[in-house]
Scaffold this motif. Structure first.
Motif, mmCIF file in Angstrom:
data_model
loop_
_atom_site.group_PDB
_atom_site.id
_atom_site.type_symbol
_atom_site.label_atom_id
_atom_site.label_comp_id
_atom_site.label_asym_id
_atom_site.label_seq_id
_atom_site.Cartn_x
_atom_site.Cartn_y
_atom_site.Cartn_z
ATOM 1 N N UNK A 173 10.226 -9.055 -3.149
ATOM 2 C CA UNK A 173 9.532 -7.765 -3.182
ATOM 3 C C UNK A 173 8.247 -7.865 -2.372
ATOM 4 N N UNK A 174 7.890 -6.760 -1.712
ATOM 5 C CA UNK A 174 6.675 -6.713 -0.897
ATOM 6 C C UNK A 174 6.313 -5.255 -0.628
ATOM 7 N N UNK A 175 5.076 -5.032 -0.183
ATOM 8 C CA UNK A 175 4.600 -3.688 0.153
ATOM 9 C C UNK A 175 5.168 -3.301 1.512
ATOM 10 N N UNK A 176 6.115 -2.365 1.517
ATOM 11 C CA UNK A 176 6.717 -1.966 2.787
ATOM 12 C C UNK A 176 6.243 -0.600 3.264
ATOM 13 N N UNK A 177 5.244 -0.032 2.586
ATOM 14 C CA UNK A 177 4.717 1.265 3.004
ATOM 15 C C UNK A 177 3.384 1.146 3.728
ATOM 16 N N UNK A 178 2.648 0.092 3.452
ATOM 17 C CA UNK A 178 1.332 -0.048 4.056
ATOM 18 C C UNK A 178 0.984 -1.526 4.154
ATOM 19 N N UNK A 179 0.100 -1.853 5.097
ATOM 20 C CA UNK A 179 -0.356 -3.221 5.227
ATOM 21 C C UNK A 179 0.421 -4.020 6.255
ATOM 22 N N UNK A 180 0.146 -5.322 6.356
ATOM 23 C CA UNK A 180 0.792 -6.167 7.370
ATOM 24 C C UNK A 180 2.298 -6.318 7.202
ATOM 25 N N UNK A 181 2.823 -6.054 6.008
ATOM 26 C CA UNK A 181 4.260 -6.211 5.757
ATOM 27 C C UNK A 181 4.982 -4.876 5.699
ATOM 28 N N UNK A 182 4.360 -3.817 6.230
ATOM 29 C CA UNK A 182 4.953 -2.482 6.175
ATOM 30 C C UNK A 182 6.148 -2.376 7.117
ATOM 31 N N UNK A 183 6.857 -1.287 7.010
ATOM 32 C CA UNK A 183 8.018 -1.041 7.865
ATOM 33 C C UNK A 183 7.602 -0.912 9.329
ATOM 34 N N UNK A 184 8.563 -1.040 10.206
ATOM 35 C CA UNK A 184 8.293 -0.900 11.628
ATOM 36 C C UNK A 184 8.142 0.568 11.995
ATOM 37 N N UNK A 185 7.795 0.839 13.255
ATOM 38 C CA UNK A 185 7.613 2.214 13.700
ATOM 39 C C UNK A 185 8.904 3.014 13.606
ATOM 40 N N UNK A 186 10.043 2.351 13.710
ATOM 41 C CA UNK A 186 11.330 3.036 13.600
ATOM 42 C C UNK A 186 11.773 3.227 12.156
ATOM 43 N N UNK A 187 10.994 2.735 11.201
ATOM 44 C CA UNK A 187 11.320 2.910 9.794
ATOM 45 C C UNK A 187 12.100 1.781 9.174
ATOM 46 N N UNK A 222 -1.610 -8.489 -4.812
ATOM 47 C CA UNK A 222 -0.395 -9.222 -4.454
ATOM 48 C C UNK A 222 0.485 -8.295 -3.625
ATOM 49 N N UNK A 223 0.636 -8.635 -2.344
ATOM 50 C CA UNK A 223 1.422 -7.792 -1.437
ATOM 51 C C UNK A 223 2.856 -8.230 -1.275
ATOM 52 N N UNK A 224 3.229 -9.382 -1.838
ATOM 53 C CA UNK A 224 4.604 -9.861 -1.764
ATOM 54 C C UNK A 224 4.806 -10.987 -2.760
ATOM 55 N N UNK A 225 5.992 -11.057 -3.353
ATOM 56 C CA UNK A 225 6.261 -12.075 -4.373
ATOM 57 C C UNK A 225 7.619 -12.722 -4.137
ATOM 58 N N UNK A 226 7.736 -13.958 -4.637
ATOM 59 C CA UNK A 226 9.016 -14.664 -4.637
ATOM 60 C C UNK A 226 9.865 -14.162 -5.808
ATOM 61 N N UNK A 227 11.081 -14.661 -5.866
ATOM 62 C CA UNK A 227 12.007 -14.247 -6.926
ATOM 63 C C UNK A 227 11.507 -14.637 -8.303
ATOM 64 N N UNK A 228 10.726 -15.724 -8.403
ATOM 65 C CA UNK A 228 10.222 -16.150 -9.708
ATOM 66 C C UNK A 228 8.886 -15.494 -10.058
ATOM 67 N N UNK A 229 8.433 -14.520 -9.253
ATOM 68 C CA UNK A 229 7.201 -13.798 -9.553
ATOM 69 C C UNK A 229 5.948 -14.398 -8.968
ATOM 70 N N UNK A 230 6.044 -15.598 -8.342
ATOM 71 C CA UNK A 230 4.867 -16.217 -7.734
ATOM 72 C C UNK A 230 4.484 -15.471 -6.461
ATOM 73 N N UNK A 231 3.202 -15.509 -6.116
ATOM 74 C CA UNK A 231 2.696 -14.739 -4.984
ATOM 75 C C UNK A 231 3.117 -15.354 -3.655
ATOM 76 N N UNK A 232 3.600 -14.522 -2.746
ATOM 77 C CA UNK A 232 3.892 -14.933 -1.376
ATOM 78 C C UNK A 232 2.769 -14.500 -0.429
ATOM 79 N N UNK A 233 2.201 -13.323 -0.682
ATOM 80 C CA UNK A 233 1.176 -12.782 0.214
ATOM 81 C C UNK A 233 0.168 -12.019 -0.641
ATOM 82 N N UNK A 234 -1.117 -12.346 -0.474
ATOM 83 C CA UNK A 234 -2.159 -11.671 -1.249
ATOM 84 C C UNK A 234 -3.264 -11.215 -0.299
#
Length: 672
Positions: free
Chosen positions: A442-456, A480-492
């Motif tokens: 899971x990650x923030x795909x609407x805003x921030x560095x991990x958001x979707x591309x310009x094509x959506x 927390x902008x992204x997490x692993x499957x076990x809930x640990x933070x991938x990107x903050x």
């Protein structure tokens, strides 16, 4: 006169119940003429007249008790002198007008919600001429006395804007006015479409607002004009970015890249004509949007690399305020990225910051940790730290740089080090089994560095194979902008002054997994470079109502139109000398989420509140005074009169008095 509960009027025939019961009781008796009683009836005729009058008065009182009780339960409203006398006209009426961009959606009778609200408020103000009217709108939030409430629709401060609304701040401004001016009684009339982004129902501010209402010494009522009817068939457009790039260094030719987003509240079939204006020249582009949200990337070759401006427009629909978006562009400013670290991972990060050697506006340097003191702080847009925590001298300089608007990306230092720059802490390194790598789920795909591309399209974070990880921690304020499957933070991330700090849990190294392959690393780093570059060049695009010129004395005039425009609340392209800025409405104004009317009493707990539901079909008299308290008072008065009549002896029939017989004369003489 109007009623808040008009269905109660169906009970009005119950007013005749006392008369019906009286007539039924009379049927229980049968009149029998008896000659011996004629003399007694003639003698008691006067008392019978009083009994009939008493019965008529009792019936009238009982009928009036039911009449005014039912009338009060229907909750009548009226204005003028009747409303002032029966409901108590307030001394001051504060009109809180939401004139944000979303209020321009079509409402009732073919006009916008804002225009419809002004019509209702103006009509209600005419019928409450004895009150003092004060306007509070959402942009300046300064109380403005209105000489004539019926002129609301013609005032400049009630015109449409391209801004957002801060409804809690409007309430606080109204409370400040009440505390300062101390009117004897007051009402707040609020006209709003109840957009959740503007009301912020989850904010703790509402508890303070309700407490301040409870502490007011005067009587205050709040009436909310509910304009939350959602528009149908509406399209919105926004410019996400406008970037001018060098296409050919020798010839000086450039390329303009536009990223736009079109959002629809329903399915749309067929081509969509898009009107493009660039430096005054107009052209049309036919798009084929797919889905509720459509993202499109447009590229235009330019003969010269020079500043410019433009506008994209959609066809007219139910909301004219969200059919246009503006942009401005200028020659790119060189953006420098500095990578602190060593090894293959640091080399890959440096390449991700400047992958195209033909682009002169992207520069990336790689420095070892011991040379961090030689950083070109003023020229650096992004700093990537892939090493242990720096010394005190570098830490102090780094702190000031980030607080001034710099962007810092922290990567795991590896080895046994657990400390990072600016209080970033690293957990021990974890290694996944060969057949079960760590997965980002899971990650923030609407805003921030991990958001979707310009094509959506979303970034393929789910495809990452993370063999090693070192989970970062940056305090309770970290997001927390992204997490692993076990809930640990991938990107903050977290804010540090005017800048931002980011931290990722893996390195772009072969031993750490597939993060170095670039399908996630490259777009993430490029977005961070763009974010950090905002500190080095004045912004070319900003939000209407939020942007302020560097100097308050500067004069900014509209570029794309000759009509009067005010940069404080109107979107458009504005110019001051050689400087340009494109202002657009806030993206929050495109949000369809509203506050449910049933939740409003929770926000204003303890406040006398009336919500005018379905206000697009309301008449102005719904904003007048309720007179049910007077109806209840009249009900009690007639109940007392009825009780007095039922128990009064003065109205009862008189009983015939029996005179004692006089003694006979003969008996008196015998006694003598």
């Amino acid at each position: 006169m109007a009623y808040l509960q008009p269905w109660m009027l169906w009970v009005l025939p119950a007013v005749l119940l006392p008369i019906i019961i009286h007539l039924l009781n009379r049927l229980r008796y049968k009149t029998v003429h008896w000659a011996a009683m004629l003399f007694l009836l003639k003698a008691n005729r006067a008392a019978t007249r009083r009994a009939k009058i008493r019965q008529m008065l009792l019936l009238a009182c009982r009928c009036l008790v039911l009449l005014f009780l039912i009338w009060a339960m229907a909750r009548p409203l009226t204005g003028g002198w009747i409303g002032a006398a029966a409901g108590g006209a307030p001394e001051a009426v504060l009109i809180l007008l939401d004139r944000s961009a979303s209020m321009e959606a079509a409402g009732g009778q073919g006009e916008s919600k804002r225009a419809h609200a002004l019509t209702l408020l103006g009509q209600a103000a005419k019928q409450n001429a004895g009150s003092r009217f004060i306007l509070l709108e959402n942009v300046l939030r300064q109380p403005l006395d209105i000489a004539d409430g019926s002129t609301l629709a013609t005032m400049q401060m009630t015109e449409a804007t391209d801004t957002a609304a801060d409804v809690p701040a409007m309430f606080r401004a109204a409370l400040d006015y009440l505390v300062k001016n101390k009117p004897g009684s007051a009402e707040l009339w609020i006209a709003s479409d109840l957009q959740a982004q503007n009301w912020r129902p989850d904010s703790a501010e509402w508890q303070d607002i309700a407490a301040r209402f409870a502490g007011l010494p005067q009587s205050v009522r709040v009436r909310i004009l509910d304009l939350s009817t959602p528009p149908a068939g509406n399209l919105t457009i926004a410019v996400k970015s406008a970037e001018l790039r060098v296409r050919d260094v020798k010839t000086g030719k450039g390329q303009l890249g536009l990223a736009i987003e079109i959002e629809a509240d329903g399915e749309r079939k067929g081509p969509l004509p898009l009107l493009l204006t660039r430096d005054g020249a107009k052209s049309q582009i036919d798009l084929s949007p797919s889905g509720a949200v459509h993202r499109q990337s447009l590229k235009f070759d330019l003969p010269r690399i020079e500043p410019g401006w433009g506008k994209v427009e959609l066809p007219a629909d139910t909301n004219a305020a969200d059919n246009a978006a503006y942009f401005a562009y200028a020659p790119p400013v060189p953006l420098r990225t500095v990578v602190i670290g060593a090894g293959p991972g640091a080399q890959r990060v440096r390449f991700a910051a400047a992958p195209d050697k033909t682009r002169t506006d992207r520069i990336a340097d790689l420095l070892p940790p011991e040379r961090a003191e030689n950083l070109p702080w003023k020229e650096t847009a992004l700093l990537i730290w892939a090493a242990p925590a720096p010394g005190d001298v570098v830490t102090k300089a780094l702190q000031g740089w980030v607080e001034s608007g710099g962007v810092l990306l922290c990567l795991p230092p590896g080895g046994e080090a657990t400390g990072g720059p600016l209080d970033v802490k690293w957990n021990p390194i974890e290694t996944a089994p060969k057949d079960a790598p760590f997965r980002v789920t899971s990650w923030d795909d609407l805003d921030g560095p991990l958001a979707r591309t310009e094509s959506g399209n979303p970034l393929p974070l789910a495809k990452l194979d993370v063999a090693r990880r070192q989970v970062p921690e940056a305090g309770d304020s970290a997001h927390v902008g992204g997490t692993f499957a076990d809930g640990r933070a991938f990107f903050i991330s977290r804010s540090v002054g005017a800048g931002r700090l980011f931290a990722c849990a893996t390195l772009p190294d072969v031993e750490w997994g597939s993060f170095g392959e670039g399908f996630v690393l490259l777009p993430m780093v490029q977005r961070l470079v763009t974010l950090g570059g905002q500190r080095l060049a004045p912004p070319l695009m900003a939000i209407a109502g939020e942007w302020q010129p560097p100097d308050a004395q500067e004069t900014w005039s509209a570029v794309e139109t000759d009509r009067r425009r005010d940069w404080r609340w109107h979107a458009g392209v504005y110019q001051n000398g050689a400087q340009r800025i494109a202002l657009n409405r806030p993206e929050t104004e495109d949000s369809p989420e509203i506050v449910e009317a049933a939740r409003l009493p929770e926000l204003l707990r303890g406040v006398r509140l009336t919500v005018m539901a379905g206000a697009l079909e309301l008449k102005a008299d719904r904003l007048q005074s309720e007179i049910w308290p007077a109806m209840v008072m009249l009900t009690m008065i007639f109940m007392c009169v009825e009780m007095a009549l039922a128990t009064s002896k003065a109205m009862l029939p008189m009983k015939a008095s029996v005179k004692p017989a006089a003694p006979k004369r003969e008996s008196a003489e015998v006694a003598a």
